[in-house]
Design a protein around this motif. Structure first.
Motif, PDB file in Angstrom:
ATOM      1  N   PHE A   8       1.111  -1.342  -0.020  1.00  0.00           N
ATOM      2  CA  PHE A   8      -0.115  -0.010  -0.435  1.00  0.00           C
ATOM      3  C   PHE A   8       0.911   1.330   0.219  1.00  0.00           C
ATOM      4  N   GLY A   9       2.242   0.878   0.057  1.00  0.00           N
ATOM      5  CA  GLY A   9       2.991   2.286   0.066  1.00  0.00           C
ATOM      6  C   GLY A   9       3.139   3.007  -1.497  1.00  0.00           C
ATOM      7  N   ALA A  10       2.478   4.390  -0.937  1.00  0.00           N
ATOM      8  CA  ALA A  10       1.690   5.173  -1.854  1.00  0.00           C
ATOM      9  C   ALA A  10       2.924   5.418  -3.316  1.00  0.00           C
ATOM     10  N   ILE A  11       4.045   5.956  -2.475  1.00  0.00           N
ATOM     11  CA  ILE A  11       5.600   6.271  -3.635  1.00  0.00           C
ATOM     12  C   ILE A  11       5.627   5.389  -4.485  1.00  0.00           C
ATOM     13  N   ASN A  12       6.221   4.055  -3.826  1.00  0.00           N
ATOM     14  CA  ASN A  12       6.325   2.324  -4.730  1.00  0.00           C
ATOM     15  C   ASN A  12       5.230   1.701  -5.267  1.00  0.00           C
ATOM     16  N   SER A  13       3.985   2.466  -4.851  1.00  0.00           N
ATOM     17  CA  SER A  13       2.933   2.155  -6.023  1.00  0.00           C
ATOM     18  C   SER A  13       2.821   2.637  -7.237  1.00  0.00           C
ATOM     19  N   THR A  14       2.829   3.478  -7.085  1.00  0.00           N
ATOM     20  CA  THR A  14       3.304   4.193  -8.574  1.00  0.00           C
ATOM     21  C   THR A  14       4.407   4.017  -8.784  1.00  0.00           C
ATOM     22  N   LEU A  15       5.385   3.769  -8.465  1.00  0.00           N
ATOM     23  CA  LEU A  15       6.580   3.140  -9.134  1.00  0.00           C
ATOM     24  C   LEU A  15       5.967   1.494  -9.664  1.00  0.00           C
ATOM     25  N   ARG A  16       5.602   0.941  -9.719  1.00  0.00           N
ATOM     26  CA  ARG A  16       4.986  -0.690 -10.319  1.00  0.00           C
ATOM     27  C   ARG A  16       4.018   0.007 -10.794  1.00  0.00           C
ATOM     28  N   LEU A  17       3.365   1.337 -10.824  1.00  0.00           N
ATOM     29  CA  LEU A  17       2.019   1.425 -12.396  1.00  0.00           C
ATOM     30  C   LEU A  17       2.817   1.644 -13.368  1.00  0.00           C
ATOM     31  N   ILE A  18       4.014   2.543 -13.325  1.00  0.00           N
ATOM     32  CA  ILE A  18       4.671   2.501 -14.650  1.00  0.00           C
ATOM     33  C   ILE A  18       5.645   2.286 -14.926  1.00  0.00           C
ATOM     34  N   GLY A  19       5.636   1.070 -14.368  1.00  0.00           N
ATOM     35  CA  GLY A  19       6.701  -0.410 -14.721  1.00  0.00           C
ATOM     36  C   GLY A  19       7.906  -0.339 -14.231  1.00  0.00           C
ATOM     37  N   LEU A  20       8.185   0.876 -12.620  1.00  0.00           N
ATOM     38  CA  LEU A  20       9.407   0.615 -12.679  1.00  0.00           C
ATOM     39  C   LEU A  20       9.511  -0.195 -11.243  1.00  0.00           C
ATOM     40  N   SER A  21      11.062  -0.406 -10.412  1.00  0.00           N
ATOM     41  CA  SER A  21      11.260  -1.343  -9.330  1.00  0.00           C
ATOM     42  C   SER A  21      11.128  -0.380  -8.377  1.00  0.00           C
ATOM     43  N   PRO A  22      10.546  -0.927  -7.211  1.00  0.00           N
ATOM     44  CA  PRO A  22       9.776  -0.464  -5.796  1.00  0.00           C
ATOM     45  C   PRO A  22      11.320   0.190  -5.445  1.00  0.00           C
ATOM     46  N   VAL A  23      11.184   0.745  -4.926  1.00  0.00           N
ATOM     47  CA  VAL A  23      12.597   1.277  -4.053  1.00  0.00           C
ATOM     48  C   VAL A  23      12.576   0.596  -2.284  1.00  0.00           C
ATOM     49  N   ALA A  24      13.794   0.302  -1.927  1.00  0.00           N
ATOM     50  CA  ALA A  24      13.680   0.218  -0.672  1.00  0.00           C
ATOM     51  C   ALA A  24      14.331   1.681   0.399  1.00  0.00           C
ATOM     52  N   TRP A  25      12.989   2.469   0.094  1.00  0.00           N
ATOM     53  CA  TRP A  25      12.836   4.014   1.431  1.00  0.00           C
ATOM     54  C   TRP A  25      13.529   3.560   2.401  1.00  0.00           C
ATOM     55  N   LEU A  26      12.700   2.966   3.317  1.00  0.00           N
ATOM     56  CA  LEU A  26      13.219   2.783   4.794  1.00  0.00           C
ATOM     57  C   LEU A  26      14.211   2.154   5.203  1.00  0.00           C
ATOM     58  N   SER A  27      14.129   0.555   3.993  1.00  0.00           N
ATOM     59  CA  SER A  27      15.450  -0.109   4.669  1.00  0.00           C
ATOM     60  C   SER A  27      16.828  -0.491   4.514  1.00  0.00           C
ATOM     61  N   ASP A  28      16.550   0.514   3.523  1.00  0.00           N
ATOM     62  CA  ASP A  28      18.769   0.906   2.931  1.00  0.00           C
ATOM     63  C   ASP A  28      18.934   1.615   3.919  1.00  0.00           C
ATOM     64  N   PRO A  29      20.335   2.395   4.750  1.00  0.00           N
ATOM     65  CA  PRO A  29      20.687   2.946   5.322  1.00  0.00           C
ATOM     66  C   PRO A  29      20.813   4.403   4.369  1.00  0.00           C
ATOM     67  N   GLY A  30      21.166   4.628   3.401  1.00  0.00           N
ATOM     68  CA  GLY A  30      21.246   4.902   1.972  1.00  0.00           C
ATOM     69  C   GLY A  30      19.836   5.853   1.306  1.00  0.00           C
ATOM     70  N   ASN A  31      18.689   4.891   1.622  1.00  0.00           N
ATOM     71  CA  ASN A  31      18.051   5.617   1.536  1.00  0.00           C
ATOM     72  C   ASN A  31      17.419   6.195   2.592  1.00  0.00           C
ATOM     73  N   ALA A  32      17.533   5.485   3.309  1.00  0.00           N
ATOM     74  CA  ALA A  32      16.440   6.229   4.666  1.00  0.00           C
ATOM     75  C   ALA A  32      17.156   7.518   5.102  1.00  0.00           C
ATOM     76  N   MET A  33      18.785   7.856   4.751  1.00  0.00           N
ATOM     77  CA  MET A  33      19.194   9.372   4.697  1.00  0.00           C
ATOM     78  C   MET A  33      18.105  10.320   4.385  1.00  0.00           C
ATOM     79  N   ILE A  34      18.036  10.189   2.966  1.00  0.00           N
ATOM     80  CA  ILE A  34      17.755  10.897   2.105  1.00  0.00           C
ATOM     81  C   ILE A  34      16.290  10.742   2.422  1.00  0.00           C
ATOM     82  N   SER A  35      15.588   9.485   2.674  1.00  0.00           N
ATOM     83  CA  SER A  35      13.925  10.281   2.202  1.00  0.00           C
ATOM     84  C   SER A  35      14.062  10.644   3.768  1.00  0.00           C
ATOM     85  N   ALA A  36      14.510  10.551   5.258  1.00  0.00           N
ATOM     86  CA  ALA A  36      14.533  11.799   5.941  1.00  0.00           C
ATOM     87  C   ALA A  36      14.905  13.756   5.734  1.00  0.00           C
ATOM     88  N   VAL A  37      15.921  13.354   4.832  1.00  0.00           N
ATOM     89  CA  VAL A  37      15.910  14.047   4.430  1.00  0.00           C
ATOM     90  C   VAL A  37      14.650  15.368   3.622  1.00  0.00           C
TER      91      VAL A  37
END
Length: 291
Positions: free
Chosen positions: A131-160
């Protein structure tokens, strides 16, 4: 001399009130930092044990690095986003475009949302569940979901991103007022001389708004250094310690470990960092003003 005395007479009550509101709590934090106080018992002695335990913690280096990365990325992004929105609003107002009031309302609405609520909102948006809004949108347009909060690098970007979304309104207000104060004659003269919009931005807008940029940098930096509620609700400082900044570490040490003395010692460190950065900004501001 008489006029100077009158000014101090009127300012004295304000200075006393502000001193009581701000200096007394700071002094109390410094007092606690030299104590062995916890949330479960009162002070039984004073010493440097709190500083020793807090500053010799193996995790402090990681926390300070996270704080530096989070603050740098947030301050730069907040300045850029706030300036972009302010310039857009000024341009829209000048051309009397519809929707400028709605844009102001949307930006300011994000600002008044509490930090915990802001973190929860972006946690749902960045959720890696179906149900994640951003990853659901990425799936709709044919892109792979992103580990926004479980990946250390992406988690910092998400917080920013969450911090910038909420805090851009303050920078927008400062820059909007500063841009409106720039004399339009300067732009008219530049247009007559054939200066491009980019040249006008670089040689007129930025120099005329330098004071606002530096003052806003001070305020935004202090605000970002003290931000922990959004990160607490978004990632809890994880994964691991990937997004644990100094303010969140202080919160965890005091309210989860009950170490009031150690938390106060780290709060003194945070105060020192804020004051050092403020003095650096002021030195730059005064040097630019002298020029």
């Amino acid at each position: 001399m008489t006029n100077d005395r009158r000014v101090w007479f009127w300012f004295a009550p304000v200075l006393v009130v502000l001193g009581g509101v701000y200096l007394i709590p700071v002094a109390d934090v410094i007092r606690f930092s030299f104590s062995d106080a916890t949330l479960l018992r009162p002070i039984t002695g004073y010493g440097l044990d709190g500083y020793s335990a807090a500053y010799n913690d193996d995790s402090l280096g990681v926390v300070l690095r996270n704080t530096g990365v989070f603050t740098l990325l947030s301050v730069v992004s907040l300045q850029a986003m706030g300036l972009a929105i302010a310039l857009l609003l000024v341009r829209g107002d000048r051309r009397k475009l519809y929707g400028m009031g709605a844009l102001r309302t949307i930006v300011l609405a994000a600002w008044v949302i509490p930090g915990i609520a802001n973190g929860l909102i972006w946690q749902m948006l960045f959720s890696e569940a179906p149900f994640g809004a951003i990853n659901s949108t990425l799936r709709l347009i044919g892109l792979s979901p992103v580990a926004w909060l479980s990946d250390p690098g992406n988690a910092m970007i998400s917080a920013v991103i969450a911090n910038v979304w909420q805090g851009s309104a303050f920078s927008m207000i400062v820059f909007y007022a500063a841009r409106r104060a720039v004399d339009p004659v300067l732009y008219e003269a530049a247009s007559v001389d054939g200066a491009s919009p980019m040249a006008q931005f670089i040689f007129i807008t930025i120099p005329q708004m330098r004071g606002a940029l530096l003052v806003n940098s001070i305020l935004v930096t202090i605000q970002t250094l003290n931000t922990f509620d959004t990160i607490l609700a978004l990632t809890g400082g994880g994964p691991g310690r990937a997004t644990e900044v100094l303010s969140l570490n202080i919160f965890n040490r005091v309210f989860y470990s009950y170490d009031l003395g150690g938390g106060s010692a780290l709060a003194v460190l945070l105060l020192a960092i804020s004051m050092a950065l403020t003095l650096i900004y002021l030195a730059v501001l005064m040097r630019r003003g002298a020029r």
